[in-house]
Design a protein around this motif. Structure first.
Motif, PDB file in Angstrom:
ATOM      1  N   TYR A  18       0.845  -1.212   0.030  1.00  0.00           N
ATOM      2  CA  TYR A  18       0.120   0.184   0.074  1.00  0.00           C
ATOM      3  C   TYR A  18       0.829   1.099   0.099  1.00  0.00           C
ATOM      4  O   TYR A  18       0.763   2.104  -0.729  1.00  0.00           O
ATOM      5  CB  TYR A  18      -0.869  -0.021   1.283  1.00  0.00           C
ATOM      6  CG  TYR A  18      -1.552   1.445   1.670  1.00  0.00           C
ATOM      7  CD1 TYR A  18      -2.504   1.894   0.601  1.00  0.00           C
ATOM      8  CD2 TYR A  18      -1.103   2.189   2.538  1.00  0.00           C
ATOM      9  CE1 TYR A  18      -3.177   3.091   0.649  1.00  0.00           C
ATOM     10  CE2 TYR A  18      -1.567   3.364   2.754  1.00  0.00           C
ATOM     11  CZ  TYR A  18      -2.634   3.868   1.904  1.00  0.00           C
ATOM     12  OH  TYR A  18      -3.206   5.232   1.874  1.00  0.00           O
ATOM     13  N   TYR A  19       1.953   1.238   0.925  1.00  0.00           N
ATOM     14  CA  TYR A  19       2.720   2.482   0.892  1.00  0.00           C
ATOM     15  C   TYR A  19       3.518   2.665  -0.438  1.00  0.00           C
ATOM     16  O   TYR A  19       3.865   3.686  -0.718  1.00  0.00           O
ATOM     17  CB  TYR A  19       3.709   2.540   2.215  1.00  0.00           C
ATOM     18  CG  TYR A  19       2.871   2.864   3.557  1.00  0.00           C
ATOM     19  CD1 TYR A  19       2.312   4.114   3.672  1.00  0.00           C
ATOM     20  CD2 TYR A  19       2.574   1.913   4.429  1.00  0.00           C
ATOM     21  CE1 TYR A  19       1.633   4.562   4.767  1.00  0.00           C
ATOM     22  CE2 TYR A  19       1.759   2.338   5.540  1.00  0.00           C
ATOM     23  CZ  TYR A  19       1.069   3.597   5.636  1.00  0.00           C
ATOM     24  OH  TYR A  19       0.548   3.912   6.657  1.00  0.00           O
ATOM     25  N   GLU A  24       4.116   5.965  -5.252  1.00  0.00           N
ATOM     26  CA  GLU A  24       4.163   6.004  -6.770  1.00  0.00           C
ATOM     27  C   GLU A  24       3.149   6.641  -7.259  1.00  0.00           C
ATOM     28  O   GLU A  24       3.080   7.000  -8.729  1.00  0.00           O
ATOM     29  CB  GLU A  24       4.243   4.581  -7.185  1.00  0.00           C
ATOM     30  CG  GLU A  24       5.397   3.579  -6.778  1.00  0.00           C
ATOM     31  CD  GLU A  24       5.367   2.138  -7.165  1.00  0.00           C
ATOM     32  OE1 GLU A  24       4.186   1.706  -7.491  1.00  0.00           O
ATOM     33  OE2 GLU A  24       6.254   1.445  -7.043  1.00  0.00           O
ATOM     34  N   SER A  25       2.281   7.006  -6.398  1.00  0.00           N
ATOM     35  CA  SER A  25       1.092   7.898  -6.940  1.00  0.00           C
ATOM     36  C   SER A  25       0.152   6.975  -8.244  1.00  0.00           C
ATOM     37  O   SER A  25       0.086   7.558  -9.102  1.00  0.00           O
ATOM     38  CB  SER A  25       1.674   9.363  -7.553  1.00  0.00           C
ATOM     39  OG  SER A  25       1.962  10.084  -6.587  1.00  0.00           O
ATOM     40  N   VAL A  26      -0.199   6.059  -7.581  1.00  0.00           N
ATOM     41  CA  VAL A  26      -1.045   5.049  -8.491  1.00  0.00           C
ATOM     42  C   VAL A  26      -2.215   5.736  -9.062  1.00  0.00           C
ATOM     43  O   VAL A  26      -2.876   6.302  -8.045  1.00  0.00           O
ATOM     44  CB  VAL A  26      -1.258   3.662  -7.880  1.00  0.00           C
ATOM     45  CG1 VAL A  26      -1.974   2.780  -8.902  1.00  0.00           C
ATOM     46  CG2 VAL A  26       0.140   2.980  -7.998  1.00  0.00           C
ATOM     47  N   PRO A  27      -2.553   5.756 -10.290  1.00  0.00           N
ATOM     48  CA  PRO A  27      -3.867   6.745 -10.642  1.00  0.00           C
ATOM     49  C   PRO A  27      -5.080   6.368  -9.900  1.00  0.00           C
ATOM     50  O   PRO A  27      -5.891   6.978  -9.427  1.00  0.00           O
ATOM     51  CB  PRO A  27      -3.957   6.478 -12.050  1.00  0.00           C
ATOM     52  CG  PRO A  27      -2.429   6.440 -12.757  1.00  0.00           C
ATOM     53  CD  PRO A  27      -1.667   5.347 -11.312  1.00  0.00           C
ATOM     54  N   ALA A  28      -5.258   4.875  -9.605  1.00  0.00           N
ATOM     55  CA  ALA A  28      -6.474   4.323  -9.139  1.00  0.00           C
ATOM     56  C   ALA A  28      -6.667   4.939  -7.686  1.00  0.00           C
ATOM     57  O   ALA A  28      -7.804   5.043  -7.314  1.00  0.00           O
ATOM     58  CB  ALA A  28      -6.534   2.951  -9.029  1.00  0.00           C
ATOM     59  N   LEU A  29      -5.484   5.000  -6.815  1.00  0.00           N
ATOM     60  CA  LEU A  29      -5.481   5.485  -5.683  1.00  0.00           C
ATOM     61  C   LEU A  29      -5.901   6.749  -5.578  1.00  0.00           C
ATOM     62  O   LEU A  29      -6.549   7.241  -4.749  1.00  0.00           O
ATOM     63  CB  LEU A  29      -4.302   5.082  -4.827  1.00  0.00           C
ATOM     64  CG  LEU A  29      -3.928   3.778  -4.212  1.00  0.00           C
ATOM     65  CD1 LEU A  29      -2.510   3.573  -4.024  1.00  0.00           C
ATOM     66  CD2 LEU A  29      -4.950   3.146  -3.579  1.00  0.00           C
ATOM     67  N   SER A  30      -5.275   7.650  -6.322  1.00  0.00           N
ATOM     68  CA  SER A  30      -5.533   9.049  -6.523  1.00  0.00           C
ATOM     69  C   SER A  30      -7.083   9.109  -7.133  1.00  0.00           C
ATOM     70  O   SER A  30      -7.776  10.256  -6.438  1.00  0.00           O
ATOM     71  CB  SER A  30      -4.899   9.800  -7.453  1.00  0.00           C
ATOM     72  OG  SER A  30      -3.287   9.577  -7.465  1.00  0.00           O
TER      73      SER A  30
END
Length: 171
Positions: A18-19, A24-30
């Motif tokens: 998760y961290y 990495e600023s994964v788009p799905a998380l954003s």
């Protein structure tokens, strides 16, 4: 439950993964962080749905019923002064509002087809003119979802005493 735990459960991530994905600023998380609240995510994990997004069809249908009612008052009362409205009532009374073959996409075309082929007990010449006017009103002024609302919820659209005399829609 902490937000990181929600994401770990949602994506089936371990804490280190998760961290790493967060760094990495994964788009799905954003995307999820931006458009969903913690409450939304918890509700999804618990119930499999986010209820505030599930009820949008009801809101659209409520708006269509309101709009169809307003337009029926405007066009049938001010332009037509009742005759075509009665033809529409007669036709809607014969249609089963629970008929699942009527969809938002096909309701307008099917209603117009039914109106065009309607055989009512009035004189053929007068009836033909009224049918043409009714067809024109529906084609020009009512959207597909408004016609769907008329078919599925005729009482909600047309049942308002006093606006068309004392006429009420009864099936």
């Amino acid at each position: 439950m902490k937000l990181e735990e929600i994401y770990m459960k949602l994506f089936d991530f371990s804490r280190p993964t998760y961290y790493k994905k967060k760094r990495e600023s994964v788009p799905a998380l954003s995307l999820i962080e931006r458009y969903f609240s913690e409450k939304d995510l918890l509700e999804y994990l618990e119930k499999g749905v986010v209820s505030k997004y599930e009820n949008n069809t009801d809101a659209l249908l409520d708006q269509a019923i309101f709009s169809a009612k307003h337009k029926s008052i405007t066009y049938f009362e001010q332009i037509d002064k009742l005759p075509s409205k009665q033809i529409l009532f007669d036709i809607l009374k014969k249609i089963d509002s629970n008929d699942s073959s009527f969809t938002v996409e096909n309701s307008k075309m099917r209603l117009i087809d039914i109106i065009s082929g309607a055989e009512l007990q009035r004189s053929l010449i007068k009836n033909s003119q009224k049918q043409k006017l009714l067809t024109l009103l529906i084609e020009k002024y009512f959207s597909k979802i408004e016609v769907y609302a008329m078919i599925k919820y005729p009482k909600e659209v047309f049942d308002y005493a006093g606006l068309f005399g004392q006429t009420k829609f009864e099936k």
